[in-house]
Structures are given as C-alpha cells and as structure tokens.
Motif scaffolding. Structure first.
Motif, PDB file in Angstrom:
ATOM      1  N   ARG A  90      -4.126   2.450  -5.281  1.00 34.53           N
ATOM      2  CA  ARG A  90      -5.561   2.671  -5.104  1.00 34.53           C
ATOM      3  C   ARG A  90      -6.317   2.466  -6.416  1.00 34.53           C
ATOM      4  O   ARG A  90      -7.412   1.880  -6.425  1.00 34.53           O
ATOM      5  CB  ARG A  90      -5.830   4.076  -4.564  1.00 34.53           C
ATOM      6  CG  ARG A  90      -5.311   4.300  -3.153  1.00 34.53           C
ATOM      7  CD  ARG A  90      -5.864   5.574  -2.578  1.00 34.53           C
ATOM      8  NE  ARG A  90      -5.326   5.851  -1.249  1.00 34.53           N
ATOM      9  CZ  ARG A  90      -5.838   6.733  -0.400  1.00 34.53           C
ATOM     10  NH1 ARG A  90      -6.914   7.432  -0.748  1.00 34.53           N
ATOM     11  NH2 ARG A  90      -5.299   6.931   0.788  1.00 34.53           N
TER      12      ARG A  90
ATOM     13  N   GLU B 185      -9.304  -0.240  -7.144  1.00 40.05           N
ATOM     14  CA  GLU B 185     -10.620   0.140  -7.652  1.00 40.05           C
ATOM     15  C   GLU B 185     -10.926  -0.544  -8.978  1.00 40.05           C
ATOM     16  O   GLU B 185     -12.080  -0.921  -9.240  1.00 40.05           O
ATOM     17  CB  GLU B 185     -10.695   1.661  -7.792  1.00 40.05           C
ATOM     18  CG  GLU B 185     -10.694   2.370  -6.447  1.00 40.05           C
ATOM     19  CD  GLU B 185     -10.765   3.884  -6.573  1.00 40.05           C
ATOM     20  OE1 GLU B 185     -10.686   4.388  -7.727  1.00 40.05           O
ATOM     21  OE2 GLU B 185     -10.893   4.558  -5.546  1.00 40.05           O
TER      22      GLU B 185
ATOM     23  N   GLY C  74     -12.528  -0.616   0.114  1.00 39.81           N
ATOM     24  CA  GLY C  74     -11.305  -1.223   0.612  1.00 39.81           C
ATOM     25  C   GLY C  74     -11.545  -2.242   1.708  1.00 39.81           C
ATOM     26  O   GLY C  74     -12.521  -2.167   2.455  1.00 39.81           O
TER      27      GLY C  74
ATOM     28  N   THR D  62      -6.904   2.463   2.401  1.00 43.10           N
ATOM     29  CA  THR D  62      -6.756   3.919   2.401  1.00 43.10           C
ATOM     30  C   THR D  62      -6.169   4.457   3.699  1.00 43.10           C
ATOM     31  O   THR D  62      -5.871   5.644   3.781  1.00 43.10           O
ATOM     32  CB  THR D  62      -8.120   4.595   2.178  1.00 43.10           C
ATOM     33  OG1 THR D  62      -8.995   4.262   3.267  1.00 43.10           O
ATOM     34  CG2 THR D  62      -8.741   4.137   0.869  1.00 43.10           C
ATOM     35  N   GLN D  63      -6.037   3.592   4.704  1.00 40.18           N
ATOM     36  CA  GLN D  63      -5.557   4.011   6.022  1.00 40.18           C
ATOM     37  C   GLN D  63      -6.396   5.166   6.575  1.00 40.18           C
ATOM     38  O   GLN D  63      -5.890   6.207   7.011  1.00 40.18           O
ATOM     39  CB  GLN D  63      -4.077   4.387   5.970  1.00 40.18           C
ATOM     40  CG  GLN D  63      -3.153   3.186   5.778  1.00 40.18           C
ATOM     41  CD  GLN D  63      -3.196   2.230   6.981  1.00 40.18           C
ATOM     42  OE1 GLN D  63      -2.655   2.525   8.040  1.00 40.18           O
ATOM     43  NE2 GLN D  63      -3.838   1.080   6.817  1.00 40.18           N
ATOM     44  N   GLU D  64      -7.705   4.935   6.577  1.00 39.20           N
ATOM     45  CA  GLU D  64      -8.656   5.871   7.152  1.00 39.20           C
ATOM     46  C   GLU D  64      -9.402   5.212   8.305  1.00 39.20           C
ATOM     47  O   GLU D  64      -9.694   4.007   8.264  1.00 39.20           O
ATOM     48  CB  GLU D  64      -9.681   6.313   6.102  1.00 39.20           C
ATOM     49  CG  GLU D  64      -9.111   7.181   5.003  1.00 39.20           C
ATOM     50  CD  GLU D  64     -10.141   7.462   3.924  1.00 39.20           C
ATOM     51  OE1 GLU D  64     -10.535   8.633   3.770  1.00 39.20           O
ATOM     52  OE2 GLU D  64     -10.563   6.505   3.253  1.00 39.20           O
TER      53      GLU D  64
ATOM     54  N   PHE E  12       0.813  -1.209   0.000  1.00 39.99           N
ATOM     55  CA  PHE E  12       0.000   0.000   0.000  1.00 39.99           C
ATOM     56  C   PHE E  12       0.852   1.267   0.000  1.00 39.99           C
ATOM     57  O   PHE E  12       0.413   2.317   0.462  1.00 39.99           O
ATOM     58  CB  PHE E  12      -0.937  -0.003   1.203  1.00 39.99           C
ATOM     59  CG  PHE E  12      -1.740  -1.270   1.317  1.00 39.99           C
ATOM     60  CD1 PHE E  12      -2.413  -1.781   0.225  1.00 39.99           C
ATOM     61  CD2 PHE E  12      -1.803  -1.963   2.513  1.00 39.99           C
ATOM     62  CE1 PHE E  12      -3.145  -2.947   0.317  1.00 39.99           C
ATOM     63  CE2 PHE E  12      -2.530  -3.137   2.617  1.00 39.99           C
ATOM     64  CZ  PHE E  12      -3.200  -3.632   1.505  1.00 39.99           C
TER      65      PHE E  12
ATOM     66  N   ASN F  97      -9.971   1.259   7.455  1.00 33.92           N
ATOM     67  CA  ASN F  97      -9.775   0.812   6.075  1.00 33.92           C
ATOM     68  C   ASN F  97      -8.275   0.575   5.861  1.00 33.92           C
ATOM     69  O   ASN F  97      -7.474   1.506   5.887  1.00 33.92           O
ATOM     70  CB  ASN F  97     -10.301   1.892   5.121  1.00 33.92           C
ATOM     71  CG  ASN F  97     -10.310   1.453   3.675  1.00 33.92           C
ATOM     72  OD1 ASN F  97      -9.355   0.868   3.180  1.00 33.92           O
ATOM     73  ND2 ASN F  97     -11.396   1.755   2.985  1.00 33.92           N
TER      74      ASN F  97
ATOM     75  N   THR G 150      -7.825  10.510   8.321  1.00 36.94           N
ATOM     76  CA  THR G 150      -6.694   9.857   7.682  1.00 36.94           C
ATOM     77  C   THR G 150      -5.614   9.603   8.725  1.00 36.94           C
ATOM     78  O   THR G 150      -5.245  10.508   9.482  1.00 36.94           O
ATOM     79  CB  THR G 150      -6.137  10.715   6.536  1.00 36.94           C
ATOM     80  OG1 THR G 150      -7.169  10.917   5.568  1.00 36.94           O
ATOM     81  CG2 THR G 150      -4.958  10.034   5.875  1.00 36.94           C
TER      82      THR G 150
ATOM     83  N   CYS H  56     -12.206   3.499  -3.183  1.00 37.07           N
ATOM     84  CA  CYS H  56     -11.643   2.534  -2.234  1.00 37.07           C
ATOM     85  C   CYS H  56     -11.829   2.965  -0.776  1.00 37.07           C
ATOM     86  O   CYS H  56     -11.657   2.146   0.119  1.00 37.07           O
ATOM     87  CB  CYS H  56     -10.190   2.223  -2.532  1.00 37.07           C
ATOM     88  SG  CYS H  56      -9.085   3.615  -2.659  1.00 37.07           S
ATOM     89  N   SER H  57     -12.233   4.212  -0.524  1.00 36.15           N
ATOM     90  CA  SER H  57     -12.622   4.579   0.846  1.00 36.15           C
ATOM     91  C   SER H  57     -13.837   3.782   1.290  1.00 36.15           C
ATOM     92  O   SER H  57     -14.045   3.548   2.482  1.00 36.15           O
ATOM     93  CB  SER H  57     -12.928   6.075   0.936  1.00 36.15           C
ATOM     94  OG  SER H  57     -11.761   6.843   0.861  1.00 36.15           O
TER      95      SER H  57
END
Length: 393
Positions: free
Chosen positions: A132, A136, A147, A170-172, A126, A167, A185, A143-144
């Motif tokens: 990303r 997708e 993912g 996306t590391q969210e 990643f 996620n 984020t 992807c938010s």
C-alpha cells in the motif's frame, strides 16, 4: 430500499465480487496481455477480464437491460429494444468502468512482475508487506481513494438508484443507495464461501457508514480534477470557473481516478488535507456518473435532513471538443432532462445517450462540492451553471 432496488444493488455487489475474483486469480501475464476481444488493440487483460465477468452477471439478472462499459461501449442487446417498456426507452441502464486507473495498475504489475514468472497471480501483488505504501508513493494516497477499482451504477427510469465500487488494491467495497453510503473490507478472495454470501445487508451490518466532511472556509478552494492529458487544462481554464492561479495554489492532485473522486470529499481523505470540491473536467461519462448515487443519498452527519453533497453541471459558451465530442455540453445538449419545470429537477435522458454511436464517449463537466462550501457553490451560481437535483424522493 424497496425490494427491486435492493435486488439491483445486490446484483452490482455480486458482479463486482465476481470481477474481483477473476482478476486476482488471473496471472500477471494474462492481466498485462493485449486482447482484441472488442476489436480494440489497446485493451489489456486487466480491463477485459473484470468486464467480461461483470457483463455476464448483469445480463443473467436482467436480460432486458442495456449495458454501457468503458471498453466495449454500448452492448448490442436486442432484448433491451423489444422487452417490457421498450417504447418508453430502456427500463434499466448499467454503466460500468471495469478497471479505473488501469494505467497505474499496469505500471504497478509490470514492476512487481520483474522476473516474468508466468505462474504468478495478480493476487500476489497485493499480499506482500508495504504494497500500500508503494502504491501511494507512486500513485497518490490514501489508496482507499486512489487505488485501481471497478465501478458500476444502475440507472432505472432515468434515476441513478445505486452505485458500487470495489477497490482492487485495498480490497474494500463501497456502496451508495437509498439506505445510505457504506464501505466494507472484504474477506480474502480465495475464501469463496465467505465472499459469495456478501449482499447489501451484510455490507450495512459489517461495514461502516461513510461520512462527508463539511470543511471550513480555509479549505473551500481546494480541489481535485484531471489534467493528465492533452486538452484538459484548456478545457478547465475555458470554464472560467478556475484560473491559472487556482491551479497553482489550490489543486491537490491532477491525475485522480474517476469514480472514486467523490471519496476525496469524505472522511477517508486525511483531516489535515481536506478537499472542498472535485471536478469532472470534460471527461467520459464512466468517470463521473457514479457520483450521483453518492450525491443523492449522502446525508450530512450534523443534520440528517440535509444532503451532504451538491452537484452542478458546468457549461461553457464555446465548449472544447475531444474526439468530436463536446467536453462541457450546454443544457440543450445535456443528458440531464428537466422533468419538473417548477423545481427544475431532472432525470437522465437515456434515449439521448443511445443516440451516440458509442455512448461511453459522452462527456461532461461537473462540479461536486460538500454542502458547506459556499465559495464553490456561489461561484457555480454566479456563472449560470445549473444545479443537478434528481426527480423523485
């Protein structure tokens, strides 16, 4: 949030951050390796590694809570039966899906690790440019929403008080609680000092509020649900809520994630392709239980007094079964228990869940729609499906 609810919310955040670190620091070979840690031969490391980290964190915070997870089922915690208020059922119930869309994550890691480098970590998958877009293209976007992620919900005294997603792609971080619905984020996972200090207060101050788009009539029939395995199409058609023509013309995506499906109704979904409603199509509880905190606490941006989302339990006259479990149970078999006969408000009947040999296999059919969607909500009422509104504030 009151103090105890904030403490549980922060614990969910902490558990997800620890799971994220554990998974990203694992090698791809470890993530793809099969393990029999729970006596199941089909569990991969990418499922087990986050789940172990999550369970350890939750247990260290509340030794009396019951843990319900996708892989291990119900955790056999004797303290939950003998601890405070055990005579009135479990005081606190955590429900966790440690890696949703694990099949897609497995396929992505297999493709990325084509040379079989045994030292290559999951985190490296990643970091490269364009990852990303690759996700997708293969597994849908944005992807938010699409993912692979980990999700936890805390149910306390029959009420879902908070949910959190992380996620991996996306590391969210996404959090829904009585203080609102937010996303943030994350800092790099190897910046340990930074992510170890993340709590809800920081999510609220550093992140952004999530709003749910109140779409117009031209989009009310557009929906997302799961049709990716045997029996699901039959179950959907059996509800009489959807017909073959609707599937052909109105279905946006048929292999979505479970917990993150609620986000298709948010402004994360592109404005030129809004979604009117999402369905849980006879799926396991870990796929949809996380929607309820969003439904309880998402407020319409146009009117802060009104909820942005509404949810209905869909029942069938002759429900299908999968692995011997009803896919769309009627109210008589449902885990939603009416607590107020006047308002018809409900709580989650935890005791009924505990009667299942493996509560993670309980299934349900739920319709979740934006509050402006008169077509979906009227259709639900017309077919006699009941609105799910939780007791209390």
């Amino acid at each position: 949030m009151v103090g105890i609810e904030e403490a549980y919310c922060n614990t969910l955040i902490r558990a997800l951050l620890l799971a994220n670190y554990a998974l990203l620091e694992a090698t791809i070979s470890e993530a793809l390796q099969r393990t029999s840690v729970w006596g199941k031969g089909d569990t991969l490391g990418l499922d087990a590694i986050p789940e172990i980290a999550i369970l350890e964190c939750l247990k260290s915070f509340d030794q009396y809570a019951i843990m319900l997870t996708e892989e291990s089922g119900q955790d056999a915690n004797p303290l939950a039966r003998t601890g405070p208020q055990s005579d009135r059922g479990a005081r606190t119930f955590f429900i966790c899906d440690p890696t949703d869309r694990s099949a897609q994550l497995r396929d992505y890691l297999l493709q990325f690790n084509g040379n079989g480098d045994p030292a290559r970590k999951v985190a490296e998958a990643f970091k490269r440019p364009g990852y990303r877009e690759e996700w997708e293209t293969a597994h849908g976007g944005p992807c938010s929403i699409t993912g692979a992620l980990s999700a936890i919900t805390c149910v306390r005294r029959g009420l879902p008080i908070c949910s959190a997603f992380l996620n991996y792609i996306t590391q969210e971080l996404f959090v829904a609680c009585s203080a609102g619905v937010y996303r943030m984020t994350l800092p790099p996972h190897d910046d340990i000092d930074s992510w170890q200090t993340i709590d809800f207060e920081r999510v609220q101050s550093s992140g952004k509020a999530i709003h749910f788009r109140q779409v117009g009539p031209e989009y009310w029939k557009r929906f997302v649900t799961f049709l990716g395995k045997e029996d699901y199409r039959e179950n959907l058609l059996g509800s009489k809520f959807i017909n073959e023509r609707n599937i052909l013309t109105d279905l946006h995506y048929d292999k979505p994630g479970g917990p993150s499906r609620v986000l298709y109704l948010s402004e994360l979904q592109p404005a030129d392709h809004p979604i009117g409603f999402v369905l849980a199509n006879g799926e396991k509880i870990g796929e949809w239980i996380h929607w309820f905190a969003f439904c309880r606490f998402a407020i319409s941006p146009n009117d802060l007094r009104k909820p942005a989302l509404q949810i209905y339990e869909v029942s069938e006259e002759r429900p299908y079964t999968k692995d011997g479990i009803l896919m769309s149970p009627s109210p008589a078999y449902s885990i939603f228990k009416v607590i107020d006969p006047v308002s018809k408000k409900v709580v989650l009947d935890v005791d009924r869940l505990e009667d299942f040999p493996n509560p993670s296999r309980y299934r349900g059919m739920l319709l979740l729609a934006v509050a402006s969607n008169q077509t979906a909500l009227q259709n639900a009422k017309q077919h006699g499906h009941r609105a799910i509104e939780f007791f209390g504030p």
